[in-house]
Scaffold this motif. Structure first.
Motif, PDB file in Angstrom:
ATOM      1  N   ALA A  31     -12.492 160.872  37.003  1.00  0.00           N
ATOM      2  CA  ALA A  31     -11.798 161.911  37.484  1.00  0.00           C
ATOM      3  C   ALA A  31     -12.464 163.319  37.682  1.00  0.00           C
ATOM      4  N   ALA A  32     -13.457 163.500  37.074  1.00  0.00           N
ATOM      5  CA  ALA A  32     -14.069 164.751  37.171  1.00  0.00           C
ATOM      6  C   ALA A  32     -15.204 164.949  38.049  1.00  0.00           C
ATOM      7  N   GLN A  33     -15.378 163.725  38.938  1.00  0.00           N
ATOM      8  CA  GLN A  33     -16.291 163.616  39.894  1.00  0.00           C
ATOM      9  C   GLN A  33     -15.786 163.622  41.326  1.00  0.00           C
ATOM     10  N   THR A  34     -16.549 163.933  42.404  1.00  0.00           N
ATOM     11  CA  THR A  34     -16.164 164.157  43.836  1.00  0.00           C
ATOM     12  C   THR A  34     -16.962 163.183  44.422  1.00  0.00           C
ATOM     13  N   THR A  35     -16.303 162.511  45.504  1.00  0.00           N
ATOM     14  CA  THR A  35     -17.027 161.665  46.525  1.00  0.00           C
ATOM     15  C   THR A  35     -16.658 162.288  47.920  1.00  0.00           C
ATOM     16  N   THR A  36     -17.786 162.651  48.610  1.00  0.00           N
ATOM     17  CA  THR A  36     -17.546 163.245  50.025  1.00  0.00           C
ATOM     18  C   THR A  36     -17.657 162.318  50.828  1.00  0.00           C
ATOM     19  N   LEU A  37     -16.917 161.940  51.937  1.00  0.00           N
ATOM     20  CA  LEU A  37     -17.035 161.230  53.057  1.00  0.00           C
ATOM     21  C   LEU A  37     -17.274 162.074  54.289  1.00  0.00           C
ATOM     22  N   GLY A  41      -7.057 158.601  36.079  1.00  0.00           N
ATOM     23  CA  GLY A  41      -8.737 158.961  35.658  1.00  0.00           C
ATOM     24  C   GLY A  41      -9.449 157.947  36.306  1.00  0.00           C
ATOM     25  N   ILE A  42      -9.177 157.017  37.049  1.00  0.00           N
ATOM     26  CA  ILE A  42      -9.978 155.851  37.620  1.00  0.00           C
ATOM     27  C   ILE A  42     -10.456 156.158  38.926  1.00  0.00           C
ATOM     28  N   THR A  43     -10.185 157.365  39.521  1.00  0.00           N
ATOM     29  CA  THR A  43     -10.630 157.562  41.042  1.00  0.00           C
ATOM     30  C   THR A  43     -11.152 158.824  41.189  1.00  0.00           C
ATOM     31  N   THR A  44     -12.230 159.140  41.784  1.00  0.00           N
ATOM     32  CA  THR A  44     -12.839 160.380  42.151  1.00  0.00           C
ATOM     33  C   THR A  44     -11.994 161.213  42.818  1.00  0.00           C
ATOM     34  N   ALA A  45     -12.330 162.201  42.873  1.00  0.00           N
ATOM     35  CA  ALA A  45     -11.648 163.360  44.026  1.00  0.00           C
ATOM     36  C   ALA A  45     -12.164 162.833  45.373  1.00  0.00           C
ATOM     37  N   LEU A  46     -11.485 162.641  46.213  1.00  0.00           N
ATOM     38  CA  LEU A  46     -12.264 162.462  47.683  1.00  0.00           C
ATOM     39  C   LEU A  46     -12.029 163.625  48.499  1.00  0.00           C
ATOM     40  N   TYR A  48     -17.563 152.739  45.227  1.00  0.00           N
ATOM     41  CA  TYR A  48     -18.226 154.100  44.950  1.00  0.00           C
ATOM     42  C   TYR A  48     -17.099 155.297  44.997  1.00  0.00           C
ATOM     43  N   GLN A  49     -16.059 155.017  45.360  1.00  0.00           N
ATOM     44  CA  GLN A  49     -14.841 156.122  45.158  1.00  0.00           C
ATOM     45  C   GLN A  49     -14.167 155.965  43.984  1.00  0.00           C
ATOM     46  N   GLY A  50     -14.351 154.637  43.200  1.00  0.00           N
ATOM     47  CA  GLY A  50     -13.493 154.729  42.054  1.00  0.00           C
ATOM     48  C   GLY A  50     -12.827 153.224  41.980  1.00  0.00           C
TER      49      GLY A  50
END
Length: 264
Positions: A56-62, A142-147, A209-211
């Motif tokens: 939940a504290a991490q970010t994934t950038t597309l 809390g099982i998905t990164t911020a997208l 990779y996104q959660g």
């Protein structure tokens, strides 16, 4: 195959002289060059994220910036889109030469434009609403990164590149994970339920990779899309639906994100 047909994909002429061993090798090569490779990297990426801390504290950038110089960034973006579609060209080549054109074997033809487009829009609406719900739920748990769907700088070519990226995803994923996979696994004697489940899990795996939330969401999407294919034998409505969903996400975020204080 006529657009009105409700027969399963097995009704299409899929005769081949290839042995089961050769078909299996072909599947491994095609997916090893494309989405199977993405799935492996996605699993490793998720493992790396889990060792860093809460998802939940991490970010994934597309669609990130690939170069800090605008026209080189544009060049890299376009090259990435074009080369990502090479496995689709390979699949079309491999499926040709058996009495029925590869596009027709996959149901990738615009036989009835209005019906096909309508089906694509309808599927996009269903999946779009579901995607937002799954993402919100995943963030809450809390099982998905911020997208961040799009992180490109604002240039005249930004929106066209994002649209092309969305189309790339639609074509690559639906042709390979639905049409091609169904045809080849049927030739290996797999049952329809087994193919549907395999297609859905594969779709979810290269989104890990996104959660975990996007994995679940894409498995559900994969089940719906695979079921649709078993009923119609048509890939094109799935390509359209996927492209519409991604276009809305990528372009919408790029245009509206900065205005509402996110992205930019």
């Amino acid at each position: 195959m006529p657009a009105e047909s409700t027969s399963a994909p097995s009704a299409v002429d899929t005769r081949t002289d290839a042995t089961p061993r050769r078909i299996t090798a072909e599947l491994l090569i095609v997916f090893g060059l494309s989405l199977g490779q993405s799935a492996v990297y996605s699993i490793v990426s998720l493992a790396e994220k889990l060792t860093r801390g809460p998802l939940a504290a991490q970010t994934t950038t597309l669609n990130p910036v690939l170069n800090d110089r605008p026209y080189f960034d544009l060049t890299y973006q376009v090259l990435g889109i074009l080369f990502a579609l090479v496995p689709v060209a390979l699949v079309l080549f491999l499926l040709s030469g058996h009495g029925v054109p590869a596009f027709r074997r996959l149901g990738l033809t615009l036989d009835r434009p209005l019906r096909t487009i309508g089906l694509g829009i309808g599927l996009a609406a269903i999946i779009g609403v579901g995607t937002l719900g799954v993402y919100a739920g995943g963030r809450a748990l809390g099982i998905t990164t911020a997208l961040v769907p799009a992180a490109l700088d604002a240039y005249w070519w930004t929106v066209p590149v994002l649209v092309l990226s969305a189309v790339r995803h639609g074509v690559l994923e639906e042709v390979l994970v639905v049409g091609y996979l169904f045809l080849r696994l049927r030739e290996l004697g797999w049952s329809t339920p087994a193919i549907v489940l395999t297609s859905a899990v594969l779709r979810g795996s290269y989104h890990l990779y996104q959660g975990f939330g996007p994995f679940v969401g894409n498995v559900l999407m994969g089940l719906l899309f695979a079921w649709f294919y078993t009923r119609t034998g048509r890939v094109l409505p799935l390509v359209l639906a996927h492209a519409i969903i991604d276009t809305a996400g990528f372009v919408g975020f790029a245009l509206l994100g900065p205005a509402i204080g996110i992205g930019g």
